[in-house]
Write an enzyme that holds these catalytic residues in place. Structure first.
Site, mmCIF file in Angstrom:
data_model
loop_
_atom_site.group_PDB
_atom_site.id
_atom_site.type_symbol
_atom_site.label_atom_id
_atom_site.label_comp_id
_atom_site.label_asym_id
_atom_site.label_seq_id
_atom_site.Cartn_x
_atom_site.Cartn_y
_atom_site.Cartn_z
ATOM 1 C CD GLU A 1 -1.710 2.237 1.892
ATOM 2 O OE1 GLU A 1 -1.494 3.243 1.179
ATOM 3 O OE2 GLU A 1 -1.665 2.247 3.120
ATOM 4 C CD GLU B 1 -2.551 -3.756 4.344
ATOM 5 O OE1 GLU B 1 -1.431 -4.233 4.597
ATOM 6 O OE2 GLU B 1 -2.911 -2.621 4.727
#
Length: 473
Positions: free
Chosen positions: A242, A453
């Site tokens: 990320e 996620e």
């Protein structure tokens, strides 16, 4: 302070943890390096042999006990976040709740890892797909959410049956230490979770080069993410990342202006703008831009800046002097390119405090020649760009490099769906400045990362499929 194979370890090498609001030392802790990281990985590999065989119910029980312990310590955890990160205490309490939420969610998901039975092509065969844990996972977390990013990575890993070696950000290690205190008290088997704190390059190199690490999960800058990707190639690890963002927020002329202003306030100034999904560019239809700018500046000027431990503070400090310098440079650059400062525009001084504060700032007349148009800001700066038509603004909103989050305000449901499809981002909020929830996937496209996620999607990142064909003779 290191936690390896179920034991807290002190070392000769030390590091100061600094409060960004006061520049004071909060605590001095032990740190490690390549040798300690290698040891942690070795112990995680040994523990994996047993942990992967535990039932989903057993893993769930461990995670629920961690949840219970974290709830008992929630107030203290929030105070630690505010001291080492700087965010207001109310925001820190919300982060603690989110961190606990990830553990609660994956405590349940641990019991719901399903495989498949496939239709066979021959009558004497049985075909199955089973899901198995990846193995030892190396997790690297950022400073802007020093608690919730830890549990968002560790909870699904443990639920899947993986073991973990965590490296938290050096600016904010105390939050991670508190989580590991809970893991220790919960009685997790030795080696299942391990904590190494120290030099990023030294620890990261061991994580990416060690063949016993089968997955690397990272949240941070695109620059560092690319280096970790490069270094993981030799051992072909599973990767989830990320990375950076540069979120646009589009306000069409049919939008509720007051609602859109509130959305910007929530998206832009939370955590002093130091989140990867913070609005970076505000695109406002030119016929409502003046009204929008006035209302946004009026609300922004009322935000209270200061030490997050004090009551009523809305905006805390930036994480360090380098972050403060970057914000100052972007604002100065905007001025040189004819940007008009509607409010803010300078550092914020507090008597007898050497903190990293910057005034929440609104800039009118923003344009593509400014650094802020392409560089991630990570600060409380809200630049307003103007546009004429839908196709034009979508093209400008789609950043060439980043693709994490984007926002749009409109009352036209058809337009909302069109914009949703055309925006090249992993997360889109339509009239919603806070789309992130535990059960939904979080992640971007392009150079904003890979993998997800959160929710069932986050669990899949720690599992691998094994296909089995049984010939029944």
């Amino acid at each position: 302070m290191l936690y390896i194979n179920g034991e807290w370890i002190e070392t000769e090498n030390k590091m100061d943890v600094i409060n960004p609001a006061t520049a004071e030392i909060i605590k001095t802790i032990s740190i490690g390096g390549q040798l300690e990281t290698k040891e942690a990985i070795t112990k995680a590999k040994e523990a994996f042999k047993t942990w992967k065989k535990t039932t989903g119910n057993d893993r769930s029980t461990y995670l629920k006990e961690v949840v219970r312990l974290m709830k008992e310590k929630a107030t203290k955890m929030a105070e630690i976040i505010t001291k080492e990160n700087g965010k207001p205490l109310a925001d820190a309490k919300s982060e603690v709740a989110g961190a606990i939420g990830y553990l609660e969610w994956y405590a349940e998901e641990a019991k719901r890892i399903y495989g498949d039975t496939l239709p066979a092509s021959q009558p004497d065969k049985h075909l199955m797909v089973i899901k198995e844990p990846v193995g030892v996972c190396a997790a690297i977390t950022p400073w802007n959410f020093p608690l919730s990013m830890v549990t968002r990575k560790i909870a699904p890993a443990l639920a899947a049956g993986c073991t973990v070696v965590l490296k938290p950000a050096p600016a904010t290690p105390l939050s991670a230490i508190m989580v590991f205190d809970c893991f220790h008290e919960a009685g997790l088997p030795k080696g299942v979770v391990n904590l190494v704190i120290g030099p990023a390059e030294e620890i990261g190199n061991e994580m990416t080069s060690n063949p016993n690490v089968r997955k690397v999960t990272f949240t941070g800058s695109t620059k560092v993410g690319k280096m970790l990707l490069r270094d993981s190639v030799a051992t072909v690890k599973k990767i989830s990342m990320e990375l950076g963002g540069h979120a646009p927020l589009i306000v069409f002329d049919d939008a509720d202006i007051d609602q859109a202003v509130e959305g910007v306030m929530m998206s832009k100034f939370k955590n002093s703008g130091q989140t990867c999904i913070s609005t970076n560019r505000i695109y406002v239809a030119e016929n409502i831009a003046d009204e929008f700018g006035e209302k946004l500046a009026e609300k922004t000027s009322r935000l209270r800046v200061g030490n997050g431990t004090e009551n009523g503070i809305d905006v805390g400090p930036l994480i360090n002097k380098d972050a403060l310098k970057k914000v100052e440079e972007q604002v100065q650059d905007a001025k040189t390119h004819n940007g008009k400062i509607l409010c803010g525009g300078k550092t914020f001084e507090i008597d007898n405090v050497n903190g990293c504060f910057y005034e929440p700032t609104v800039i009118q007349n923003a344009n593509e020649n400014m650094r802020i148009a392409t560089e991630e800001t990570f600060g409380p700066i809200a630049p307003i760009f103007t546009f004429k038509g839908e196709e034009e603004v979508i093209e400008r909103a789609n950043h060439g490099t980043y693709g994490l989050a984007a926002y749009c305000y409109t009352k036209d449901i058809g337009r909302g769906f069109r914009v949703m499809r055309e925006l090249e981002y992993g997360i889109v909020g339509i009239n919603d400045p806070a789309p992130i929830v535990i059960q939904a996937p979080f992640g971007g496209v392009k150079e904003s990362g890979m993998g997800k996620e959160g929710g069932k999607y986050g669990l899949d990142e720690y599992l691998e499929e094994k296909y089995v064909s049984i010939h029944a003779t």
